[in-house]
Design a protein around this motif. Structure first.
Motif, PDB file in Angstrom:
ATOM      1  N   UNK A  61      57.810  66.053  59.140  1.00 13.37           N
ATOM      2  CA  UNK A  61      58.598  65.805  57.937  1.00 13.37           C
ATOM      3  C   UNK A  61      57.730  65.873  56.687  1.00 13.37           C
ATOM      4  N   UNK A  62      56.558  65.262  56.748  1.00 10.29           N
ATOM      5  CA  UNK A  62      55.660  65.268  55.594  1.00 10.29           C
ATOM      6  C   UNK A  62      55.095  66.662  55.364  1.00 10.29           C
ATOM      7  N   UNK A  63      54.731  67.350  56.441  1.00 10.70           N
ATOM      8  CA  UNK A  63      54.159  68.697  56.293  1.00 10.70           C
ATOM      9  C   UNK A  63      55.157  69.659  55.659  1.00 10.70           C
ATOM     10  N   UNK A  64      56.433  69.611  56.081  1.00 11.22           N
ATOM     11  CA  UNK A  64      57.428  70.520  55.505  1.00 11.22           C
ATOM     12  C   UNK A  64      57.724  70.152  54.051  1.00 11.22           C
ATOM     13  N   UNK A  65      57.830  68.844  53.769  1.00  7.15           N
ATOM     14  CA  UNK A  65      58.128  68.429  52.399  1.00  7.15           C
ATOM     15  C   UNK A  65      56.997  68.803  51.452  1.00  7.15           C
ATOM     16  N   UNK A  66      55.756  68.670  51.894  1.00  2.00           N
ATOM     17  CA  UNK A  66      54.617  69.009  51.030  1.00  2.00           C
ATOM     18  C   UNK A  66      54.580  70.499  50.687  1.00  2.00           C
ATOM     19  N   UNK A  67      55.175  71.319  51.547  1.00  2.00           N
ATOM     20  CA  UNK A  67      55.215  72.755  51.276  1.00  2.00           C
ATOM     21  C   UNK A  67      56.418  73.144  50.415  1.00  2.00           C
ATOM     22  N   UNK A  68      57.163  72.165  49.941  1.00  2.00           N
ATOM     23  CA  UNK A  68      58.279  72.451  49.056  1.00  2.00           C
ATOM     24  C   UNK A  68      59.599  72.644  49.755  1.00  2.00           C
ATOM     25  N   UNK A  69      59.664  72.397  51.068  1.00  2.00           N
ATOM     26  CA  UNK A  69      60.923  72.514  51.790  1.00  2.00           C
ATOM     27  C   UNK A  69      61.710  71.213  51.642  1.00  2.00           C
ATOM     28  N   UNK A  70      62.971  71.313  51.313  1.00  2.00           N
ATOM     29  CA  UNK A  70      63.827  70.134  51.206  1.00  2.00           C
ATOM     30  C   UNK A  70      64.109  69.617  52.605  1.00  2.00           C
ATOM     31  N   UNK A  71      63.577  68.446  52.898  1.00  4.88           N
ATOM     32  CA  UNK A  71      63.502  67.958  54.275  1.00  4.88           C
ATOM     33  C   UNK A  71      64.313  66.680  54.440  1.00  4.88           C
ATOM     34  N   UNK A  72      65.071  66.619  55.523  1.00  7.08           N
ATOM     35  CA  UNK A  72      65.817  65.416  55.890  1.00  7.08           C
ATOM     36  C   UNK A  72      65.426  65.010  57.296  1.00  7.08           C
ATOM     37  N   UNK A  73      65.277  63.704  57.517  1.00  5.39           N
ATOM     38  CA  UNK A  73      64.808  63.181  58.799  1.00  5.39           C
ATOM     39  C   UNK A  73      65.752  62.101  59.306  1.00  5.39           C
ATOM     40  N   UNK A  74      66.101  62.200  60.568  1.00  3.62           N
ATOM     41  CA  UNK A  74      66.847  61.138  61.247  1.00  3.62           C
ATOM     42  C   UNK A  74      65.912  60.468  62.238  1.00  3.62           C
TER      43      UNK A  74
END
Length: 396
Positions: A61-74
């Protein structure tokens, strides 16, 4: 400050709400570094460093968000202080959407202690099953461009005897399924697990996992077996590099890993996966997707701390500008590296807007993602104690 968005040209008003949707278990990772050796029975040794950060699915989740991807986690979170820290770090610091996550009373957060010795690590974990299955907690997942899931026998993607898995629901709404797989402590390595790949767009195991599940003796042979089951097959092999086959385009690629001094491999596979997903959503050539994912992982292993060692675009820009500017006087390897990563010139401007850089992995420290001048660092003064608590940075 407007964050750097590598998918800005791909977005439309009617497009999916999120780029990536994830579900899994969040651990509090406590990471000891700089150990001379593993402690022998009945002895005590001192570690040179220690960090704490969210782990498990939080790595992705953190890796994708840091690359600018809008990330949602359940994910399930305990009602203890560990759960408070992990939730706050993911939502407030790393901009991960937690609207599909839940807090549970009297369920304590899973904890993993990771000990890094000689470029490898060993782990001890304690936890209990989540109070609710992921599909029950999620219901109908939000619309997203991609989901990343671990293949599992407990909650398979394609079971005819259970309600539809959340990832299958996401696939029906147009999401690409990127699958990974974990270590099998039973040693069974059941090949039937790979039957779930029929629903997936890509599968990204490491070499040991790939050979174990396919029953072959080399990573490349495993790659070909996997490529018969899924459109995009990827096998990572640590410092040896990564290889992939994209059956839809007919591309086949091998990319060596950049030479780095690896300090802590915790989460490197997740960081690789985040980079590969981004490259796929951007529709890059297969070799560029592999190279970018390898770079993200290589930058991560040079820092201690699992999820918080995941690079942002600021780290990527710093690395690329150094490689490009020194290519003419760094020998054949430097020239080769500059040619291989020349595609980054179109992605990282001289001063990337809202560039995110890595955080130090301590429970009192926050990433330098708050208000700052584009392209600058907020480094700790030389005389500051690394364990001194800091006020959290706020995003604009």
């Amino acid at each position: 400050m407007q964050a750097y968005d590598p998918l800005a040209d791909e977005r439309t008003p009617e497009g999916p709400q999120f780029d990536v949707f994830l579900a899994g278990t969040v651990f509090l990772d406590i990471i000891f570094t700089g150990l001379p050796a593993m402690p022998a029975a009945g002895t005590e040794i001192w570690a040179e460093g220690m960090g704490s950060c969210p782990g498990g699915i939080a790595n992705l989740a953190i890796a994708t968000s840091r690359l600018g991807l809008r990330t949602s986690l359940a994910a399930a979170f305990g009602d203890d202080d560990y759960g408070d820290f992990c939730w706050r770090t993911l939502e407030e610091q790393e901009s991960v959407d937690l609207s599909r996550s839940r807090r549970f009373e009297h369920w304590h957060s899973p904890v993993t202690v990771s000990m890094a010795v000689d470029r490898d690590r060993s782990m001890v974990t304690h936890g209990h099953p989540a109070p609710m299955a992921a599909s029950e907690m999620i219901g109908k997942p939000p619309c997203s461009k991609a989901v990343i899931v671990p293949l599992s026998t407990e909650e398979p993607l394609d079971s005819p005897d259970s309600p539809c898995n959340w990832a299958e629901l996401a696939r029906r709404d147009g999401a690409l399924i990127f699958a990974d797989v974990g270590w099998d402590p039973s040693g069974a390595w059941s090949r039937s697990l790979l039957d779930q790949l029929a629903l997936c767009h890509a599968f990204m195991p490491n070499a040991v996992e790939a050979m174990a599940y396919t029953g072959v003796d080399t990573p490349r042979d495993a790659l070909y077996v996997i490529a018969d089951k899924v459109p995009v097959a990827v096998v990572t092999d640590g410092a040896n590099g990564a290889m992939a086959i994209d059956s839809a385009t007919g591309e086949e690629a091998f990319v060596p890993a950049p030479r780095v001094t690896a300090l802590d491999p915790t989460g490197a596979g997740d960081v690789f996966g985040a980079g590969f997903v981004l490259g796929t959503l951007c529709r890059w050539p297969l070799s560029d997707r592999l190279a970018f994912a390898q770079l993200c992982a290589a930058l991560a292993v040079q820092q201690f701390g699992g999820s918080l060692a995941a690079p942002g675009w600021g780290d990527i820009a710093d690395w690329w500008h150094e490689v490009r500017d020194s290519a003419d006087h760094s020998g054949a390897y430097g020239s080769s590296l500059a040619r291989r990563y020349a595609f980054l010139d179109k992605l990282v401007p001289v001063e990337p807007v809202g560039a995110v850089r890595r955080a130090a992995a301590t429970i009192a420290r926050y990433a330098d993602v708050g208000p700052q001048l584009p392209g600058t660092r907020q480094d700790r003064p030389d005389d500051e104690d690394p364990d001194t608590p800091r006020v959290p940075a706020q995003k604009e």
